[in-house]
Design a protein around this motif. Sequence first.
Motif, PDB file in Angstrom:
ATOM      1  N   GLY A   1      -2.822  17.587 -29.693  1.00 34.88           N
ATOM      2  CA  GLY A   1      -2.731  17.635 -28.234  1.00 34.88           C
ATOM      3  C   GLY A   1      -1.858  16.513 -27.710  1.00 34.88           C
ATOM      4  O   GLY A   1      -0.631  16.603 -27.693  1.00 34.88           O
ATOM      5  N   GLY A   2      -2.509  15.436 -27.286  1.00 32.87           N
ATOM      6  CA  GLY A   2      -1.757  14.287 -26.800  1.00 32.87           C
ATOM      7  C   GLY A   2      -1.348  14.409 -25.348  1.00 32.87           C
ATOM      8  O   GLY A   2      -1.697  15.367 -24.646  1.00 32.87           O
ATOM      9  N   ILE A   3      -0.572  13.434 -24.894  1.00 29.65           N
ATOM     10  CA  ILE A   3      -0.214  13.363 -23.472  1.00 29.65           C
ATOM     11  C   ILE A   3       1.294  13.481 -23.257  1.00 29.65           C
ATOM     12  O   ILE A   3       1.785  13.223 -22.164  1.00 29.65           O
ATOM     13  CB  ILE A   3      -0.718  12.039 -22.857  1.00 29.65           C
ATOM     14  N   SER A   4       2.023  13.898 -24.283  1.00 29.00           N
ATOM     15  CA  SER A   4       3.475  14.013 -24.146  1.00 29.00           C
ATOM     16  C   SER A   4       3.858  15.406 -23.653  1.00 29.00           C
ATOM     17  O   SER A   4       3.006  16.296 -23.495  1.00 29.00           O
ATOM     18  CB  SER A   4       4.159  13.753 -25.496  1.00 29.00           C
ATOM     19  N   ARG A   5       5.154  15.613 -23.456  1.00 27.38           N
ATOM     20  CA  ARG A   5       5.659  16.918 -23.037  1.00 27.38           C
ATOM     21  C   ARG A   5       5.579  17.938 -24.163  1.00 27.38           C
ATOM     22  O   ARG A   5       5.844  19.130 -23.950  1.00 27.38           O
ATOM     23  CB  ARG A   5       7.096  16.783 -22.535  1.00 27.38           C
TER      24      ARG A   5
ATOM     25  N   ILE B   1      -9.658  16.535 -32.925  1.00 26.04           N
ATOM     26  CA  ILE B   1      -9.804  15.639 -31.771  1.00 26.04           C
ATOM     27  C   ILE B   1      -8.608  15.830 -30.848  1.00 26.04           C
ATOM     28  O   ILE B   1      -7.466  15.554 -31.236  1.00 26.04           O
ATOM     29  CB  ILE B   1      -9.912  14.169 -32.210  1.00 26.04           C
ATOM     30  N   ASP B   2      -8.878  16.317 -29.647  1.00 25.87           N
ATOM     31  CA  ASP B   2      -7.836  16.496 -28.641  1.00 25.87           C
ATOM     32  C   ASP B   2      -7.597  15.146 -27.970  1.00 25.87           C
ATOM     33  O   ASP B   2      -8.465  14.627 -27.272  1.00 25.87           O
ATOM     34  CB  ASP B   2      -8.267  17.551 -27.616  1.00 25.87           C
ATOM     35  N   VAL B   3      -6.438  14.588 -28.209  1.00 24.62           N
ATOM     36  CA  VAL B   3      -6.125  13.253 -27.686  1.00 24.62           C
ATOM     37  C   VAL B   3      -5.714  13.352 -26.224  1.00 24.62           C
ATOM     38  O   VAL B   3      -4.689  13.955 -25.887  1.00 24.62           O
ATOM     39  CB  VAL B   3      -5.004  12.587 -28.520  1.00 24.62           C
ATOM     40  N   ARG B   4      -6.521  12.742 -25.360  1.00 25.78           N
ATOM     41  CA  ARG B   4      -6.233  12.720 -23.924  1.00 25.78           C
ATOM     42  C   ARG B   4      -6.230  11.279 -23.432  1.00 25.78           C
ATOM     43  O   ARG B   4      -6.224  10.338 -24.235  1.00 25.78           O
ATOM     44  CB  ARG B   4      -7.278  13.555 -23.171  1.00 25.78           C
TER      45      ARG B   4
ATOM     46  N   GLY C   1       5.673  13.581 -30.102  1.00 28.70           N
ATOM     47  CA  GLY C   1       6.162  12.923 -28.897  1.00 28.70           C
ATOM     48  C   GLY C   1       5.521  11.582 -28.613  1.00 28.70           C
ATOM     49  O   GLY C   1       4.905  10.948 -29.488  1.00 28.70           O
ATOM     50  N   LYS C   2       5.656  11.160 -27.373  1.00 23.08           N
ATOM     51  CA  LYS C   2       5.179   9.849 -26.930  1.00 23.08           C
ATOM     52  C   LYS C   2       3.685   9.681 -27.174  1.00 23.08           C
ATOM     53  O   LYS C   2       2.906  10.598 -26.982  1.00 23.08           O
ATOM     54  CB  LYS C   2       5.476   9.698 -25.432  1.00 23.08           C
ATOM     55  N   PHE C   3       3.295   8.503 -27.643  1.00 27.44           N
ATOM     56  CA  PHE C   3       1.918   8.116 -27.932  1.00 27.44           C
ATOM     57  C   PHE C   3       1.356   8.840 -29.164  1.00 27.44           C
ATOM     58  O   PHE C   3       0.195   8.719 -29.474  1.00 27.44           O
ATOM     59  CB  PHE C   3       0.992   8.369 -26.717  1.00 27.44           C
ATOM     60  N   GLY C   4       2.223   9.572 -29.875  1.00 29.15           N
ATOM     61  CA  GLY C   4       1.736  10.210 -31.091  1.00 29.15           C
ATOM     62  C   GLY C   4       2.667   9.993 -32.256  1.00 29.15           C
ATOM     63  O   GLY C   4       2.246   9.816 -33.398  1.00 29.15           O
ATOM     64  N   GLU C   5       3.967   9.992 -31.919  1.00 31.06           N
ATOM     65  CA  GLU C   5       4.987   9.918 -32.958  1.00 31.06           C
ATOM     66  C   GLU C   5       5.779   8.610 -32.883  1.00 31.06           C
ATOM     67  O   GLU C   5       6.670   8.383 -33.682  1.00 31.06           O
ATOM     68  CB  GLU C   5       5.943  11.103 -32.767  1.00 31.06           C
ATOM     69  N   ASP C   6       5.444   7.775 -31.905  1.00 33.39           N
ATOM     70  CA  ASP C   6       6.281   6.610 -31.606  1.00 33.39           C
ATOM     71  C   ASP C   6       5.732   5.287 -32.119  1.00 33.39           C
ATOM     72  O   ASP C   6       6.215   4.218 -31.741  1.00 33.39           O
ATOM     73  CB  ASP C   6       6.510   6.499 -30.092  1.00 33.39           C
ATOM     74  N   GLY C   7       4.725   5.337 -32.969  1.00 31.52           N
ATOM     75  CA  GLY C   7       4.163   4.115 -33.531  1.00 31.52           C
ATOM     76  C   GLY C   7       2.916   3.610 -32.838  1.00 31.52           C
ATOM     77  O   GLY C   7       2.208   2.752 -33.377  1.00 31.52           O
ATOM     78  N   THR C   8       2.616   4.128 -31.657  1.00 34.65           N
ATOM     79  CA  THR C   8       1.467   3.639 -30.893  1.00 34.65           C
ATOM     80  C   THR C   8       0.153   3.994 -31.575  1.00 34.65           C
ATOM     81  O   THR C   8      -0.690   3.121 -31.845  1.00 34.65           O
ATOM     82  CB  THR C   8       1.479   4.212 -29.468  1.00 34.65           C
ATOM     83  N   ILE C   9      -0.043   5.274 -31.859  1.00 33.14           N
ATOM     84  CA  ILE C   9      -1.261   5.721 -32.549  1.00 33.14           C
ATOM     85  C   ILE C   9      -1.351   5.058 -33.919  1.00 33.14           C
ATOM     86  O   ILE C   9      -2.428   4.631 -34.358  1.00 33.14           O
ATOM     87  CB  ILE C   9      -1.270   7.256 -32.694  1.00 33.14           C
TER      88      ILE C   9
END
Length: 297
Positions: A8-12, A38-41, A63-71
């Motif tokens: 899921g996540g919060i990216s586009r 787990i649906d990441v919101r 995308g952002k917050f999933g693939e960018d190193g943050t998670i």
Amino acid sequence: MKIAVLMGGISREREISLRSGENVVKALKKLGHQVAPIDVREDFLNILPTLKKFDLVFIALHGKFGEDGTIQALLEWLDVPYTGSRVLASALCFDKLMTYRVVEKFVPVPEYVVVDSPVKESPLGFPCVVKPRKEGSSIGVHICDTPEELHTYLKEELKIYKEMILQRYVAGRELTVSLIEMNGELQILPILELKPKRRFYDYIAKYTPNMTEFVLPAPLSDAEYRVVCDSCLKAFKVCECSGFARIDGILKDGTFYFLEINTIPGLTDLSDMPASARAAGMSFEDLIDAIVKTVKK
């Protein structure tokens, strides 16, 4: 194993991630694992500590917050094993500009400049390509044939992104190369040639059935195959990727022009990496099992 699948996540790319995640969950269950989707919101930080009870986290975020190193950084803080590249490689490869600056010393990259305001003049001529620095699934990517199109697309996308990459357009064969570590070695799956019914392999061509013809394996001469493989192996290693990835590029006149590295490739029914795996004789479950086995605990 007890495996949590982040999706899921919060990216586009949220909807694509949900599709990938659902497929991963089904495959892991068939492989006999205990699986928790787990649906990441926006409330993800509240449930983050619960991930410590799992043996492994399978990241199916895009995308952002999933693939960018943050998670990845959060999971390392928890000391929980996870699939895919580490923090540095994830952050680097999600930023196309920084990726180009690293890999262009080793592999051919189409000329590019960075723009932060709408312009009509292209220093690289027309047609040219504009794309966000940090985005996936070809979202925000446009081919511009005229100064008017260039200005219009930049004006539109700069409302969302602070900077855009303006790049020379290379007319050639669209190839995508999936790499995965198996049996202690980095291996290249059958190379996929993409023949979209649209002008290029954009979001619609990627995720709409029958909008792109997959040619597997891509018909390449021995010399072309060696050039493509050599470039992809160099890019993967110089960016310090790990586990698996997919590299996209254009083959023209015997040269493979690097476009990007996807450290968390799509795993939907229409995605490229599962198709390449099938061409190698692997089922989707085989691919997911191989990805799980890349994790060094």
